[in-house]
Design an enzyme around this catalytic site. Structure first.
Site, PDB file in Angstrom:
ATOM      1  N   SER A 211       1.778  -7.532   2.751  1.00 53.74           N
ATOM      2  CA  SER A 211       1.288  -6.345   3.442  1.00 53.74           C
ATOM      3  C   SER A 211       2.457  -5.596   4.099  1.00 53.74           C
ATOM      4  O   SER A 211       3.357  -5.127   3.411  1.00 53.74           O
ATOM      5  CB  SER A 211       0.216  -6.748   4.466  1.00 53.74           C
ATOM      6  OG  SER A 211      -0.381  -5.630   5.055  1.00 53.74           O
ATOM      7  N   ASP A 337      -8.092  -2.596  -2.871  1.00 51.51           N
ATOM      8  CA  ASP A 337      -7.502  -2.868  -1.555  1.00 51.51           C
ATOM      9  C   ASP A 337      -7.868  -1.747  -0.589  1.00 51.51           C
ATOM     10  O   ASP A 337      -7.497  -0.592  -0.812  1.00 51.51           O
ATOM     11  CB  ASP A 337      -5.979  -2.977  -1.697  1.00 51.51           C
ATOM     12  CG  ASP A 337      -5.286  -3.431  -0.422  1.00 51.51           C
ATOM     13  OD1 ASP A 337      -5.848  -3.246   0.675  1.00 51.51           O
ATOM     14  OD2 ASP A 337      -4.161  -3.956  -0.517  1.00 51.51           O
ATOM     15  N   HIS A 366      -7.388  -6.871   0.296  1.00 54.08           N
ATOM     16  CA  HIS A 366      -6.097  -6.865   0.989  1.00 54.08           C
ATOM     17  C   HIS A 366      -5.779  -8.279   1.457  1.00 54.08           C
ATOM     18  O   HIS A 366      -6.465  -8.838   2.316  1.00 54.08           O
ATOM     19  CB  HIS A 366      -6.139  -5.905   2.177  1.00 54.08           C
ATOM     20  CG  HIS A 366      -4.800  -5.681   2.812  1.00 54.08           C
ATOM     21  ND1 HIS A 366      -3.806  -4.940   2.214  1.00 54.08           N
ATOM     22  CD2 HIS A 366      -4.284  -6.102   3.992  1.00 54.08           C
ATOM     23  CE1 HIS A 366      -2.740  -4.911   2.987  1.00 54.08           C
ATOM     24  NE2 HIS A 366      -3.000  -5.616   4.082  1.00 54.08           N
TER      25      HIS A 366
END
Length: 412
Positions: A211, A337, A366
Site C-alpha cells: 500500500s 481495490d 486492498h
C-alpha cells in the site's frame, strides 16, 4: 358466504406440520446457493493479467508460475471491500521475535527498524550473503500488522533475513521533528537502504512495499535509478495516483468503511506528537480532519513544504514515473481495490518498460487477496513473495540485461 371446508383445507395444506413452508424455504435456499456457486465458478476465478516487457514477462512466467495461474478468491468473501475488511478481521497474528533498532535521521528525526533473523539458514549458511527482504507497511501500519507478520514469516521460512521499516511514529515512538512521513519523501527509506548495505554489503536486498509502502518503493526507485542499492522491488496494493485514490475513498461507502477510520488513526498520531508539530502548523485544526484529503491539506503538505495538497499529490503519484524506474519491480494490484482504482494503473507505461511489471487480479481488494475456504493463514500475497523472491535471489541471471530491450517489444 363462508366456506369452512375450503378454508380448513387451505390452512392445513400451508401449515408447518405438512412441511410446505419449510420445503419451500429449503428449495429457495438450495436454489440461492446453486446460483451463488454458479456465479462464483463462472465469473470469479480468473488468471491475473500480467503486463510487462518481453524479457521480464518471460522471466516471470518461467520462475513465478503464480503470475499465470488462476487466482481463486475465498468463496464466501470475494468482493473487493469484503476482502479488504476480512483480511483485517480474520488473519491470524503469528509470533515473530523481532530485534528493534532505532535509526537517527539527518534532519534530527528517528524511526524503528524491526529485524527478524534466520541465523541457521540451510539455504544461505553464510550470514554475510544471506538475502534480505525489506518490508514497508501501509500508511499507518507497523511491523505488528498481521499481513506484515505473515510476509516476515514467509521470508524466514525461505531462508532470508527480514527487516521491517516502521515509518516515524508508527511503533509508538515520539516524533522529534514536525515531520512524520509522506508518500513523496523517500529520505528515510534511503537512510534505511544505506544502513543495511553498510552492514551487509554483499547481501542482495529486495524491497517489498505494501500500500503506502509500495508507493515509497516506486518513488524511491524512480528517484534513484540504478543506484538505489536494491536488486529488485515488489509492491502490493500500491496506489498509483493519489488524486484517484482520495476520490475513490470519498465515495459514500468507502468513506464510511475506510476513509474516516484511517483518518482518525492518523489524526491521533498528529495529536500524540503535538509539541514538535505545533511549531509549524495549527494542530487543533489539523486533527479536525475527517478525510485523508483534509489531513493532507492541513498537515502533510504543510509539514513537507508543498505549495498545496495538489502539488503534494502530483509528487506522490508513481503513475507518471514508470519510465524513470531502472530496477526490476513487480507490482501486484487488484482490479476491485477501493483504494487504487483500476483505471489509474499505468498499463501502457508498464508495457513499454523493461523494468516494471503489473500483476493485476480481478479480485483481491486492498491488501486482501484471501484464498481458500479458511483464509486465516497464508494468502496469495505470500505465494507471490515466495516465488518472486526466489526468482530474484536464485535466478537473477535473467535480469541484468533487461535494459537493452526495445520499448516497442512490450506485451501483456
Amino acid at each position: 358466504m363462508e366456506y369452512p371446508y375450503t378454508t380448513k383445507m387451505l390452512s392445513s395444506s400451508l401449515s408447518p406440520q405438512n412441511g410446505t413452508w419449510s420445503d419451500t424455504i429449503s428449495l429457495l435456499l438450495a436454489l440461492g446457493v446453486a446460483l451463488y456457486l454458479g456465479y462464483y465458478w463462472a465469473c470469479v476465478p480468473q488468471r491475473p493479467r500480467l503486463v510487462a516487457g518481453p524479457q521480464f514477462l518471460a522471466f516471470l512466467e518461467q520462475h513465478c508460475p503464480v503470475t499465470v495461474e488462476t487466482f481463486y478468491p475465498t468463496l464466501w468473501c470475494f468482493e473487493g471491500r469484503l476482502q479488504t475488511i476480512f483480511r483485517v478481521l480474520l488473519q491470524s497474528q503469528p509470533v515473530v521475535p523481532y530485534r528493534s533498532e532505532v535509526l537517527q535521521t539527518p534532519d534530527g528525526g528517528q524511526f524503528l527498524l524491526d529485524w527478524a533473523e534466520q541465523p541457521n539458514s540451510t539455504h544461505y549458511p553464510d550470514p554475510t550473503t544471506q538475502p534480505i527482504v525489506l518490508l514497508l507497511p501501509g500508511i499507518s501500519g507497523s511491523s505488528q500488522e498481521p499481513y506484515i507478520l505473515h510476509l516476515v514469516n514467509q521470508a524466514l521460512k525461505d531462508g532470508y533475513r527480514a527487516v521491517v521499516f516502521n515509518n516515524r511514529g508508527c511503533r509508538g515512538e515520539e516524533l522529534l521533528t514536525h515531520r512524520a512521513y509522506c508518500a513523496s519523501n523517500t529520505e528515510d527509506l534511503e537512510t534505511v537502504v544505506k544502513h543495511i548495505k553498510r552492514r551487509y554489503s554483499q547481501a542482495p536486498l529486495l524491497a517489498v512495499g505494501i500500500s503506502f509502502g509500495g508507493i515509497l518503493v516506486l518513488n524511491y526507485l524512480a528517484q534513484t535509478g540504478k543506484a538505489g542499492g536494491l536488486v529488485a522491488g515488489l509492491t502490493m496494493s500500491a496506489c498509483w495516483d493519489s488524486f484517484e485514490t482520495v476520490d475513490s475513498l470519498e465515495t459514500p461507502l468507502n468513506s464510511l468503511l475506510f476513509n474516516q477510520p484511517l483518518t482518525a488513526g492518523l489524526c491521533r498520531l498528529v495529536a500524540r506528537n503535538r509539541k514538535p508539530i505545533e511549531k509549524v502548523l495549527d494542530v487543533d485544526f489539523a486533527i479536525k480532519a475527517r478525510t485523508i484529503r483534509q489531513l493532507d491539506e492541513r498537515y502533510t503538505s504543510v509539514a513537507f513544504g508543498y505549495k498545496d495538497c495538489a502539488a503534494y499529490y502530483q509528487a506522490a503519484s508513481p503513475r507518471t514515473k514508470v519510465d524513470a524506474i531502472h530496477t526490476p519491480v513487480l507490482c501486484l494490484n487488484a482490479a476491485d481495490d477501493p483504494f487504487s482504482p483500476v483505471h489509474a494503473f499505468p498499463l501502457q507505461a508498464a508495457q513499454k518498460s523493461p523494468y516494471v511489471a503489473l500483476l493485476i487480479t480481478a479480485r483481491g481488494g486492498h491488501i486482501g487477496f484471501l484464498e481458500g475456504l479458511m483464509p486465516w493463514q497464508h494468502c496469495y500475497m505470500n505465494r507471490v513473495l515466495h516465488q518472486y523472491a526466489r526468482a530474484i535471489f536464485q535466478h537473477s541471471v535473467g535480469l541484468p540485461d533487461l535494459g537493452v530491450l526495445t520499448p516497442e517489444d512490450g506485451k501483456s
